[in-house]
Enzyme design. Structure first.
Site: not given
Length: 143
Positions: A130, A101-103
């Site tokens: 996230i 996952y990333c932002g």
């Protein structure tokens, strides 16, 4: 807009109409290929299921500063820039389920694709990153 107006538009603007049809076909083919190859990002509820039933490894690909602010519980921090070099730190078992996952969900699919190229057949990306995770009311930690 009625059917007659649509027919007039198609007749008077064949290049625009053709471009629209080609774009829609390309989009459909791209989505079909992503689904077949397992590249379609998974929603938060599917990620939780994989964490609970398959003991999935969660990988945070964001910067160290963002990771320190908040991250998914038990996530490993492996920035996108070093994902290929540090893949063995994530898991030596290439059959293990990995959720990246990333932002906001734009970098994690690339990380998952790189892991799949390295032989990690069950690497997925979290849809929406996230931000979506927190938007769905899922917990994060800063520890």
């Amino acid at each position: 807009m009625n059917l007659e107006q649509i027919q007039d538009f198609i007749t008077n603007h064949p290049y625009l109409w053709s471009a629209l049809v080609l774009a829609l076909i390309a989009l459909a083919v791209n989505e079909a290929l992503r689904t077949v190859k397992g590249q379609k990002p998974i929603p938060a509820n599917e990620a939780v299921r994989l964490m609970n039933t398959e003991d999935a490894i969660v990988v945070d690909t964001r910067s160290a500063a963002d990771f320190k602010k908040s991250h998914i519980l038990n996530a490993k921090h492996v920035p996108m820039a070093g994902i290929e070099e540090r893949a063995k730190e994530i898991s030596k078992n290439t059959d293990r389920t990995i959720i990246c996952y990333c932002g906001i969900g734009n970098v994690a699919p690339q990380a998952a694709a790189k892991l799949r190229k390295l032989g990690y057949t069950r690497a997925y990306a979290l849809k929406g990153g996230i931000n979506a995770w927190q938007g769905d009311g899922m917990p994060v930690t800063s520890k």
